[in-house]
Structure formats: C-alpha cells, structure tokens
Design an enzyme around this catalytic site. Sequence first.
Site: not given
Lengths: 487, 299
Positions: A326-327
């Site tokens: 996701h990041g």
Amino acid sequence: MLFNSFSFALFLPVVFFIYWFIANRNLKIQNSFLLIASYYFYSCWDWRFLFLLMFSTLLDFYTGIKMSEADNQQRKRVWFLLSIIVNLGFLGFFKYYNFFTETFAEALSNLGLNVNPWVLNIILPVGISFYTFHGLSYVIDVYNNKITAERNFVDYAVFVSFFPLLVAGPIERATHLLPQIKRKRVFNYNQAVDGLRQILWGLFKKVVIADNCADYANLIFNNSSHYPGSVLLLGAIFFAFQIYGDFSGYSDIALGTARLFGIELLRNFSFPYFSRDIAEFWRRWHISLSSWFRDYLYIPLGGSKGGTWKKIRNTFIIFIVSGFWHGANWTFIAWGALNAIYFLPLMLTNRNRNNMEIVAQGRILPAPQELISMIITFGLTVLAWVFFRAENMEHALSYFSGIFSLSLLTVPKGSDFISTAIAPAPMFCLLAFFNIIEWIGRAQPYAIANIGTGWHRLLRWAFYSFIIVLMGVYMKTDESPFIYFQF
Amino acid sequence: MLFVVFAIPVYLVSVLLWGWRFPQSFKPNIKYVKGGYGYTFSRLKEIKQLDKGVDILFLGSSHAYRGFDPRNFPGMKTFNLGSNSQTPIQTDLLLQRYLDKVTPKMIIYEVFPNGFCIDGVESALDIISNDKNDIGSVIMAFKINDIPTYNTLIYSSWCEALHLYNSFSEPVRKQKFNDTYIRGGYVEKDLQQFSDTCCEPAKQWEFRREQIKAFEKTVTRIKTKKIELVLVYAPVTSSFYHSYINNQAFDSLMNTYNVSYYNFNELMHLNDSLDFYDKHHLNRDGVAAFNKELKHHLK
C-alpha cells in the site's frame, strides 16, 4: 481523469458509442480502439508515464513469448527472473526508493554514522502497483504453464491497460480477463443496465459516503491532539467508512464500466463490514489483492501446510507485504502486522474458515451472536485503520493513547464538527441509509443489484432517482481523487 | 433513455421539496439565502425601482459596496452594484440586466485580483437567491458548472414560480454583522479597527481564463455603449497586498484594456490597523480617505 469527474462523464459515452457502433465490425478494431482509449485515459494523468506502462507491457509480453519458446528450463528461468526483477525494480524505485534510503540513513545514524540520504523527488506513476501486479501474474502463470503465452500484443496490452481497472484495479488474472478480450463481444442490454446500476451505487459510495466521511476523518485526524477519545474513535469509524466507500465505490464503477463494454471483472468487495471474524473480513476486502497474494506468495511459501512456526511466518509475511504494497511507510507495515495478529488465533485454532456463508442468510436481522461478532470484527478493523490513516507511527500511537483514555467516555459535541460540509445529524442519516441498503443487498454482487427487481418499474426508477437526488444534495463538489490511486 | 426522462422531473421536484421542507444543515448543496450577508436583495430591489439614470455606477465585490459611499460624492447620483465576491462572470450578468436601466455616465469598476482567480460560486449563489432568474442565470450556472449552483438555481426558480418568498423584506440594520444599508447600494459597517496585522505568507495570484474572458466581454459591452470606464484596485492592508508576489502582473493585465486604471495600493498610504476592519476591507475612516483620493484622481 477521475471516475467522478465531468471529463469522465463525457469520455465514457463517447468511447461506449464508438466501441459498440463504429468499432464493432471486427474484434481487432474493437480491441485496438479499446487500447487507444485506455492509453488516452491514462495519459490524462501524466502522458510521460504512458511510456513506462508501454515498456512494462512490452517486456511482459515479450517475456511470455520467450519463456514459451525456451528450449530448456534454465533459459525459461532467466527470462522469468528478468521480468520479475525489472517489474519489481520499477515498482521499488518509484514507490520505495526514498523509504529505503531514509530508513538506511536513519539506521546508520543510530549507529553513530551520520549520512545525508540521497532523497529524490519522485512522482509515483498512478496505478503502477496495479499494472505491475497484472503483468506479474501473467508472467508467473506462463512460467508455471498455467496459461500459454499470448501472441497478440494488442490483446495483451488491453488486458494490462483496460481503462476501468488500469489505475486502481481490480487486479485481474490473465486466465480470467484475456479469454474475454479475445472473444467477440455482443452488446447485451441487461448487462449494460446492470453496469449502469453498479456505477450509480459506486458513485453514491464515493461522492456521498466516502467524500463526506473524509471531511470528518480529515478534521479529526489532522487535529487529533485537540479531541477527546470519543471523537477520536468516531474519527477512526469515519475513516473506516471513507476508505470502504472510496475503494469499493471505485471498484463498483470499474466493474460497472467494464460491464458496459461486455467485460466482467473480478469482484473486489463483498460487504466486508458484515464479517463475523477477521478471516471472513479478508475474504471480503480487496479480494483481488488478497487472492493475488494468496496465489503468488502465500501458497508458494507453503501456505498453511507445515508446522505451526511456518504457518505463523507465512501469515506475517503475507500481511506485512500486503501492508507494504500500500505504501512506503511504517504505518502500512504496522497495519499489516496488526491484521496478522488478529488473524493468527483463528488460523492456529483452525477457525479461519468458520464463516464462509453470508451472514444471516435468508433472515432480515442477524442473530444476537452474529451481531456481536460483526461489531467486534468491525471494531478491530477500525482500530487497524488508525495505522493506515495516520501520518506516521508517532501520530498513530498518540491517536491510540487518545482513544484509550478516560476521555473516551465523554459525549462528542456538535461544535466539534463545525467546519464539516455536512452537519452530524444528516451525516449519520446518510450512513444509516447506506448501511441499511448494503445489509439488504448483502447476498448480491453489489448492494442495489436486486433491490426493486420485483417492483413496478416506476417505483424502481423512483428508488434510483432518490439515490441521484441524495447525490445531488449531499455530494462534495470538489472532485477528490480516489485513495487507492496513490498506491 | 426513458429513465432519464423520468429522473429529470423527479430531481427537479425533489430539489423543491428538499429545499423547502428541510433545515439548511440537511441541504448543503442547496444554498438559497435570501437577504444574506451583503444586502444583495435590498440593492437589487432598489435598482429595479430607480426611475432615472445615474452619474456613476460602481461595480465589483464587497470592496465596492463597502468602499464607495454615495455620501462622499455629493452632487452626483451614484449607485453601487457590488455584491459578495463578485467575479467578472457575475459583473457581466448584472450589467446585462441593469445597464440599460441605470444608463450611467461613468462606471467605476472595482477590480480585485481575487475575483479573477476564483470560480464565482459564492457570488453566483448570492445573485441567484436574490435576483429574478432568467436565461442569463442558466448560462452563468453552466459557466461555473457546480452542483450547488445548479441546485440553488432550480430551487430559486421554483420559489419564483410559486411565489414562495414574495413577502420577504430585508432589515436596513443587521445587528449581527454591525451593518447598515445606505440607499444607493452602500453598506456601512460600524467603526471597527483591524487588530490582527501579522505577516501573511507569500503567495501569488493565478488568474482563470474564463474570468478574464468575462471581464473582456464586460469591458467591450461598456465601451460599445460609450460609457466612461475607470478600473480601480481598492486599498487592502499592506501586509495582505505585499503578500502577493505578482501584483505587477495584475497591473499589467489591467493596463492592456486602454481604459483608466488606478491601483490605490500604490497611489495612497493607509494604516493597516486604523483604516481597515479586516485584512481587505476599509472601515469608515478608510472609506472616507479612499473616496477623497479617488475623486482627486477622477478630476
């Protein structure tokens, strides 16, 4: 070009018209047109990154052919590794370069060695995580002889770049999507109407639920030190509905749009907040990503086979990698790890496949036990979302300490939300309406798929019109991007 | 297709019912405010009742209706057609409606760069709620292309058709805002001084193409009627003024239209604390000084 923008409202009918009425003479023309439209759609964000998308597509297409032509396993493996390294290399550079350099420099400074990290001003190409995973699934499947290599570049490129799924999924599989692209599509009125209905519900989730919840969540998270625990808890709940409305709304629009073109995409959400345990939640949340990790990471690692220690290891790996996908932030890793902690007791006691059917199937209301299980599961996911939403670990931890304080017992005041576009009373009414409709439609592919099918046409239309009126009266007017575009 | 035919009237009727029966907190995208802040209702009512032309017509934002006091222009008949956050799109609409009625000898158009940088929603809602709507309102709504503007226009049109607010009257004095409406369109604020004179962060004006286009249309409209046009950048606090690093770009833009243009932020010196009541509105003393300086330049 956002799905919730006027430009998309113009783009979609034009592409639809040309696709079905001009480019429908043969499949080649239709697919070529779809590819041009998809590339145009992508270039509206930043045309420069179109070349990256093209390169990635070309690489995986060529790798697939080379692997199928390889006369020995070693050569096949070389091509396979080349594709994996280049794909993950691009993803790693654009998404994780600064995270790793900064973390490395921080680790060195903890050892007394001060270095200046060489941080680059990198723009994250929109959708890179999604189209990279599309390509990877194809390459892995060809390598494992699950599919034969595609030899038509246009068809393969449409599989990677089909505009409804290009920037935020669902993450498709070649085995599912490519045969649909290669097959002649015939316009089906009912399918198109169903697509429009799903788009309508997706838009409602995005522009009414997600965007207005975002107003509350942003206010509370950005000023968390000023609020009591009860408001902080509300902030986390608002974020839970924001991210669900945002991402599942996006997915509904993507699936509905694809259906307008005669293509069925993989389902991405299945009413996750009506789950009775975390395992069920993960079978219902971002399904295309969860199943991707299951098929291409968890199972190759041994899955739930082997000893207890191996099970624990694999569970943590899959959740942490999922968080990291996701990041590039420790908060996402913490979010993944916390979900692994939630999941482990179920897996170790073999209760992770207890709730496979729809909750309260055939009944209007859930049994008390089911209701309690749903509330507990929702509560656990809400707490995990705090990590997901927080700016950094420090922020997340201070947010938690705020929630778990005596101020949790205070009653939130209306004046806490004075700057939000919608006052608390209508906001709660909208959330109640949304959850009732979702509950009624929980056995369907999307909430309003079957609502009103047995009604008189005018009544059914009045129901859809009512949703449009709610959108007109309550939608946020700025075109806010979807959260998952940043991933 | 049939559904669209069904949904449009349902939507139109729903907006009426929603706007009529629900409190404001339940209708965030229907922003119908009759007689709100700025006295637009009273001003437009007065201009409709004017029986003859005026010498000077003032146009612009709140800087206009709070900055040009008709009592400071004795011997001249003036009217102030400023409105909240008026942008060139709304200025053009108002002129289209009222220019032939007021037949001014001179127009003093207060040009605030911000009006060229914003979408004009606030002002559009103000005018839609307080004036009679016509095709010009519809065109303005399309130019702005914003859901609350469309909804408010629909609701306002229903109100006009059904005479829902015909008995509305606006008080001359609004204690809540310390404002008094003065005949001729001016709004007087009780004497206040500006206390928060801290530094503003540096920023720059970013002009919108559609606003410049509307402005050019207005200038052409006025020139065609052979009315003398004077563009005025009214004083704002110096801390606010100097926080914008491209004021010269705005001056250059205004100087391209071959009409008189005065930037009073460069032409006169006012005290940020004593002559203003907020960072870009003059108080009564500031207005007197500004109007005196303006008259001096007009001579």
